[in-house]
Scaffold this motif. Structure first.
Motif, PDB file in Angstrom:
ATOM      1  N   ALA A 177       0.836  -1.198   0.000  1.00 10.58           N
ATOM      2  CA  ALA A 177       0.000   0.000   0.000  1.00 10.58           C
ATOM      3  C   ALA A 177       0.871   1.249   0.000  1.00 10.58           C
ATOM      4  CB  ALA A 177      -0.914   0.010   1.224  1.00 10.58           C
ATOM      5  N   PRO A 178       0.462   2.279  -0.761  1.00 13.79           N
ATOM      6  CA  PRO A 178       1.228   3.531  -0.733  1.00 13.79           C
ATOM      7  C   PRO A 178       1.435   4.053   0.681  1.00 13.79           C
ATOM      8  CG  PRO A 178      -0.376   3.584  -2.513  1.00 13.79           C
ATOM      9  CD  PRO A 178      -0.646   2.340  -1.727  1.00 13.79           C
ATOM     10  N   ALA A 179       0.437   3.880   1.557  1.00 10.54           N
ATOM     11  CA  ALA A 179       0.579   4.371   2.924  1.00 10.54           C
ATOM     12  C   ALA A 179       1.739   3.699   3.644  1.00 10.54           C
ATOM     13  CB  ALA A 179      -0.720   4.148   3.698  1.00 10.54           C
ATOM     14  N   ASP A 180       1.963   2.401   3.365  1.00  9.40           N
ATOM     15  CA  ASP A 180       3.075   1.692   3.997  1.00  9.40           C
ATOM     16  C   ASP A 180       4.416   2.185   3.468  1.00  9.40           C
ATOM     17  OD1 ASP A 180       1.302   0.195   5.496  1.00  9.40           O
ATOM     18  OD2 ASP A 180       1.268  -1.482   4.074  1.00  9.40           O
ATOM     19  N   VAL A 181       4.480   2.450   2.152  1.00 11.71           N
ATOM     20  CA  VAL A 181       5.707   2.987   1.562  1.00 11.71           C
ATOM     21  C   VAL A 181       6.004   4.365   2.144  1.00 11.71           C
ATOM     22  CG1 VAL A 181       6.768   3.806  -0.591  1.00 11.71           C
ATOM     23  CG2 VAL A 181       5.450   1.668  -0.578  1.00 11.71           C
ATOM     24  N   ILE A 182       4.997   5.202   2.233  1.00 10.21           N
ATOM     25  CA  ILE A 182       5.173   6.563   2.756  1.00 10.21           C
ATOM     26  C   ILE A 182       5.595   6.521   4.218  1.00 10.21           C
ATOM     27  CG2 ILE A 182       3.992   8.734   3.278  1.00 10.21           C
ATOM     28  CD1 ILE A 182       2.188   8.086   0.796  1.00 10.21           C
TER      29      ILE A 182
ATOM     30  N   ALA B 110      12.148   3.154  -0.008  1.00 11.39           N
ATOM     31  CA  ALA B 110      10.966   2.554   0.607  1.00 11.39           C
ATOM     32  C   ALA B 110      10.122   1.820  -0.434  1.00 11.39           C
ATOM     33  CB  ALA B 110      10.144   3.628   1.307  1.00 11.39           C
ATOM     34  N   MET B 111       9.969   2.418  -1.604  1.00 15.22           N
ATOM     35  CA  MET B 111       9.193   1.794  -2.674  1.00 15.22           C
ATOM     36  C   MET B 111       9.846   0.494  -3.136  1.00 15.22           C
ATOM     37  SD  MET B 111       8.195   3.418  -6.374  1.00 15.22           S
ATOM     38  CE  MET B 111       9.924   3.509  -6.851  1.00 15.22           C
ATOM     39  N   PHE B 112      11.161   0.501  -3.278  1.00 15.13           N
ATOM     40  CA  PHE B 112      11.854  -0.707  -3.730  1.00 15.13           C
ATOM     41  C   PHE B 112      11.762  -1.813  -2.679  1.00 15.13           C
ATOM     42  CE2 PHE B 112      14.937   1.748  -6.723  1.00 15.13           C
ATOM     43  CZ  PHE B 112      13.916   1.918  -7.633  1.00 15.13           C
TER      44      PHE B 112
ATOM     45  N   PHE C 294      14.086   7.681 -12.836  1.00 11.62           N
ATOM     46  CA  PHE C 294      12.660   7.790 -13.097  1.00 11.62           C
ATOM     47  C   PHE C 294      12.010   7.672 -11.733  1.00 11.62           C
ATOM     48  CE2 PHE C 294       8.563   5.571 -13.457  1.00 11.62           C
ATOM     49  CZ  PHE C 294       7.844   6.602 -14.039  1.00 11.62           C
ATOM     50  N   GLY C 295      11.233   8.671 -11.374  1.00  9.44           N
ATOM     51  CA  GLY C 295      10.605   8.651 -10.062  1.00  9.44           C
ATOM     52  C   GLY C 295       9.594   9.775  -9.957  1.00  9.44           C
ATOM     53  N   VAL C 296       9.295  10.167  -8.757  1.00  6.22           N
ATOM     54  CA  VAL C 296       8.281  11.188  -8.537  1.00  6.22           C
ATOM     55  C   VAL C 296       8.841  12.576  -8.846  1.00  6.22           C
ATOM     56  CG1 VAL C 296       7.188   9.785  -6.753  1.00  6.22           C
ATOM     57  CG2 VAL C 296       8.870  11.520  -6.096  1.00  6.22           C
ATOM     58  N   ARG C 297       7.948  13.530  -9.050  1.00  6.70           N
ATOM     59  CA  ARG C 297       8.367  14.922  -9.162  1.00  6.70           C
ATOM     60  C   ARG C 297       8.936  15.388  -7.826  1.00  6.70           C
ATOM     61  NH1 ARG C 297       2.879  17.441 -11.029  1.00  6.70           N
ATOM     62  NH2 ARG C 297       2.155  15.545  -9.960  1.00  6.70           N
ATOM     63  N   TYR C 298       9.773  16.414  -7.883  1.00  2.00           N
ATOM     64  CA  TYR C 298      10.467  16.839  -6.666  1.00  2.00           C
ATOM     65  C   TYR C 298      10.816  18.317  -6.739  1.00  2.00           C
ATOM     66  CZ  TYR C 298      14.562  16.713  -9.675  1.00  2.00           C
ATOM     67  OH  TYR C 298      15.451  16.947 -10.692  1.00  2.00           O
TER      68      TYR C 298
ATOM     69  N   CYS D 165       6.717  14.636  -4.513  1.00  4.84           N
ATOM     70  CA  CYS D 165       5.284  14.663  -4.802  1.00  4.84           C
ATOM     71  C   CYS D 165       4.696  13.259  -4.684  1.00  4.84           C
ATOM     72  CB  CYS D 165       5.049  15.211  -6.211  1.00  4.84           C
ATOM     73  SG  CYS D 165       3.315  15.286  -6.681  1.00  4.84           S
ATOM     74  N   LEU D 166       3.846  13.065  -3.696  1.00  2.00           N
ATOM     75  CA  LEU D 166       3.272  11.742  -3.442  1.00  2.00           C
ATOM     76  C   LEU D 166       2.146  11.388  -4.408  1.00  2.00           C
ATOM     77  CD1 LEU D 166       3.248  11.783   0.454  1.00  2.00           C
ATOM     78  CD2 LEU D 166       4.916  10.717  -1.087  1.00  2.00           C
ATOM     79  N   GLU D 167       1.611  12.353  -5.103  1.00  2.00           N
ATOM     80  CA  GLU D 167       0.595  12.070  -6.116  1.00  2.00           C
ATOM     81  C   GLU D 167       1.131  11.117  -7.180  1.00  2.00           C
ATOM     82  OE1 GLU D 167      -2.058  14.462  -9.511  1.00  2.00           O
ATOM     83  OE2 GLU D 167      -0.759  15.553  -8.122  1.00  2.00           O
ATOM     84  N   ASP D 168       2.444  11.204  -7.439  1.00  2.00           N
ATOM     85  CA  ASP D 168       3.066  10.392  -8.486  1.00  2.00           C
ATOM     86  C   ASP D 168       3.413   8.983  -8.024  1.00  2.00           C
ATOM     87  OD1 ASP D 168       2.998  12.735  -9.967  1.00  2.00           O
ATOM     88  OD2 ASP D 168       5.085  13.250  -9.524  1.00  2.00           O
ATOM     89  N   LEU D 169       3.407   8.743  -6.719  1.00  2.00           N
ATOM     90  CA  LEU D 169       3.927   7.482  -6.188  1.00  2.00           C
ATOM     91  C   LEU D 169       3.212   6.250  -6.740  1.00  2.00           C
ATOM     92  CD1 LEU D 169       5.790   5.901  -4.300  1.00  2.00           C
ATOM     93  CD2 LEU D 169       4.148   6.328  -2.443  1.00  2.00           C
ATOM     94  N   PRO D 170       1.873   6.179  -6.783  1.00  2.00           N
ATOM     95  CA  PRO D 170       1.242   4.958  -7.305  1.00  2.00           C
ATOM     96  C   PRO D 170       1.662   4.614  -8.730  1.00  2.00           C
ATOM     97  CG  PRO D 170      -0.364   6.284  -6.112  1.00  2.00           C
ATOM     98  CD  PRO D 170       0.865   7.132  -6.253  1.00  2.00           C
ATOM     99  N   ALA D 171       1.754   5.626  -9.595  1.00  2.00           N
ATOM    100  CA  ALA D 171       2.131   5.359 -10.981  1.00  2.00           C
ATOM    101  C   ALA D 171       3.588   4.914 -11.073  1.00  2.00           C
ATOM    102  CB  ALA D 171       1.906   6.611 -11.838  1.00  2.00           C
ATOM    103  N   VAL D 172       4.479   5.569 -10.336  1.00  2.00           N
ATOM    104  CA  VAL D 172       5.889   5.193 -10.365  1.00  2.00           C
ATOM    105  C   VAL D 172       6.073   3.781  -9.826  1.00  2.00           C
ATOM    106  CG1 VAL D 172       8.170   5.730  -9.405  1.00  2.00           C
ATOM    107  CG2 VAL D 172       6.701   7.576 -10.238  1.00  2.00           C
ATOM    108  N   HIS D 173       5.398   3.483  -8.725  1.00  2.00           N
ATOM    109  CA  HIS D 173       5.446   2.137  -8.141  1.00  2.00           C
ATOM    110  C   HIS D 173       4.982   1.102  -9.169  1.00  2.00           C
ATOM    111  CE1 HIS D 173       4.569  -0.419  -4.295  1.00  2.00           C
ATOM    112  NE2 HIS D 173       4.911  -1.206  -5.309  1.00  2.00           N
ATOM    113  N   ALA D 174       3.876   1.383  -9.842  1.00  2.00           N
ATOM    114  CA  ALA D 174       3.337   0.443 -10.821  1.00  2.00           C
ATOM    115  C   ALA D 174       4.304   0.221 -11.984  1.00  2.00           C
ATOM    116  CB  ALA D 174       1.993   0.951 -11.344  1.00  2.00           C
ATOM    117  N   VAL D 175       4.984   1.277 -12.419  1.00  2.00           N
ATOM    118  CA  VAL D 175       5.925   1.151 -13.537  1.00  2.00           C
ATOM    119  C   VAL D 175       7.100   0.257 -13.148  1.00  2.00           C
ATOM    120  CG1 VAL D 175       7.614   2.409 -14.923  1.00  2.00           C
ATOM    121  CG2 VAL D 175       5.294   3.295 -14.687  1.00  2.00           C
ATOM    122  N   TYR D 176       7.701   0.523 -11.995  1.00  2.00           N
ATOM    123  CA  TYR D 176       8.849  -0.304 -11.579  1.00  2.00           C
ATOM    124  C   TYR D 176       8.421  -1.746 -11.338  1.00  2.00           C
ATOM    125  CZ  TYR D 176      12.416   3.302 -11.168  1.00  2.00           C
ATOM    126  OH  TYR D 176      13.349   4.268 -11.439  1.00  2.00           O
TER     127      TYR D 176
END
Length: 394
Positions: free
Chosen positions: A10-15, A121-123, A356-360, A371-382
């Motif tokens: 879950a994104p919340a766990d990564v964050i 955290a995402m990895f 390749f990652g979130v905006r910053y 920018c956490l708005e980007d996290l789900p898409a970046v996570h899905a891509v990797y």
């Protein structure tokens, strides 16, 4: 969405993990790395993930290595993110605490949020997704978590490649931020220290010759006026030469006998380290030919990395770009001006993407945030790219 590795983290766990990492200061060369590594080790151990510490030549810890082995033969691939950071700089200039870790208006705040604790955290989350039911994987996934990246030593990557217990990766994806581009190449570098010599004497003497500082200034002009080629072929950037330091003299009344220059040359396939060194040697020879001196200038090379550029059809670049397209993102391949761990890996014959990652905002500066708005898409891509490389669909 689930996969053979279990539910998507879950994104919340990564964050939450990223916040805890940010709240453990880990400035390269300033803070101890025990606390930030402890946060990671607790998280990994709590999910039963296999990991171990990596050590440098002096025995110091330079990273953690997480290994998820597949049940079928195939190459190993690696994800890499650093958890050491740049220094804070002027803390009074920050509008929030550098180690806050707070989320405000959808932005994760604090040093390392962008570079690269959120990616780490995402990895870790992706490794957790694959672990446990990894029998269907071909090869395996390694996650390298560095604490010797911002020093420029890249000790974590070096220790990983030197570790005889670790499978050599077929390619590496490095989790630097940036939402619109995948870095698939970078200029290399050749760096040297140049000691310019002259006869010493008294600054008030009636008879004088140019001192070492004056001679060094002339050498700077020769170097900066040297002809460099432009961009060539498929490599889109030209080489670049910069004199980055100048040290000489010990007082007003003494003509200095030595002055040291630092020279940084960013190299390309058309202008490599050999060409860079030749340019410097020719400039030094021209300088020494003008005035008789006690000793010729001495050149001491201190670092050299090759330039690199992956074709977009080569792994792991192809998997990452394809995954981005499937997720509906427009992501461009980019060749970077600065060097990065990808250059080190290129020197070892290992292809890498870097960035390749979130905006910053505020990376290496004040008010760093991601920018956490980007996290789900970046996570899905990797995640999609890793599953593709390991022979599984998402």
């Amino acid at each position: 969405m689930t996969a053979h590795g279990g539910p998507v983290t879950a994104p919340a766990d990564v964050i939450d993990l990223a916040q805890r990492l940010i709240r453990c200061p880990s400035r390269a060369g300033i803070d101890g790395y025990g606390p930030v590594l402890g946060v990671l080790e607790d998280w990994l151990a709590g999910r039963g993930l296999p990991y171990r510490r990596l050590h440098g030549d002096s025995g110091d810890t330079v990273g953690l290595l997480v290994e998820v082995a597949g049940g079928r033969p195939g190459p190993w691939w690696a994800l890499d993110a650093c958890v050491d950071t740049a220094p804070y700089g002027d803390e009074a200039a920050w509008s929030f605490a550098p180690d806050s870790g707070e989320v405000v208006d959808g932005w994760l705040r604090g040093r390392g949020a962008a570079d690269s604790k959120l990616a780490a955290a995402m990895f870790c989350g992706i490794a957790a997704e694959l672990h446990g039911r990894a029998g269907a994987l071909h090869g395996g996934l390694a996650v390298l978590l560095d604490v010797d990246e911002h020093t420029g030593g890249f000790g974590g990557a070096r220790a990983y490649l030197a570790d005889r217990r670790a499978a050599r990766p077929a390619g590496v994806m490095i989790g630097y931020p940036g939402f619109d581009e995948v870095v698939v190449g970078g200029r290399g570098l050749w760096r040297a220290s140049i000691a310019v010599h002259a006869a010493s004497g008294h600054s008030g003497s009636r008879r004088s010759t140019p001192g070492a500082v004056s001679r060094a200034a002339h050498l700077v002009r020769l170097l900066e006026e040297a002809d460099l080629p432009g961009a060539d072929g498929e490599f889109p950037l030209p080489p670049k030469l910069t004199v980055t330091s100048c040290h000489g003299g010990q007082g007003f009344s003494v003509v200095p006998d030595v002055c040291e220059l630092g020279v940084d040359i960013r190299t390309t396939p058309a202008f490599d380290a050999r060409a860079a060194e030749q340019l410097v040697r020719e400039a030094v020879a021209e300088l020494d030919a003008k005035v008789s001196v006690p000793r010729p200038a001495t050149i001491t090379p201190v670092a050299s990395w090759p330039p690199y550029r992956l074709g977009t059809d080569r792994q792991p670049a192809a998997a990452l770009l394809d995954a981005a397209a499937v997720e509906g993102l427009i992501v461009r391949p980019k060749t970077a001006g600065p060097s990065n761990i990808g250059n080190l890996l290129a020197g070892e014959g290992i292809p890498a993407t870097a960035g390749f990652g979130v905006r910053y905002e505020g990376l290496h500066g004040v008010d760093e945030r991601a920018c956490l708005e980007d996290l789900p898409a970046v996570h899905a891509v990797y995640r999609r790219a890793v599953l593709s490389l390991l022979g599984r669909s998402s």
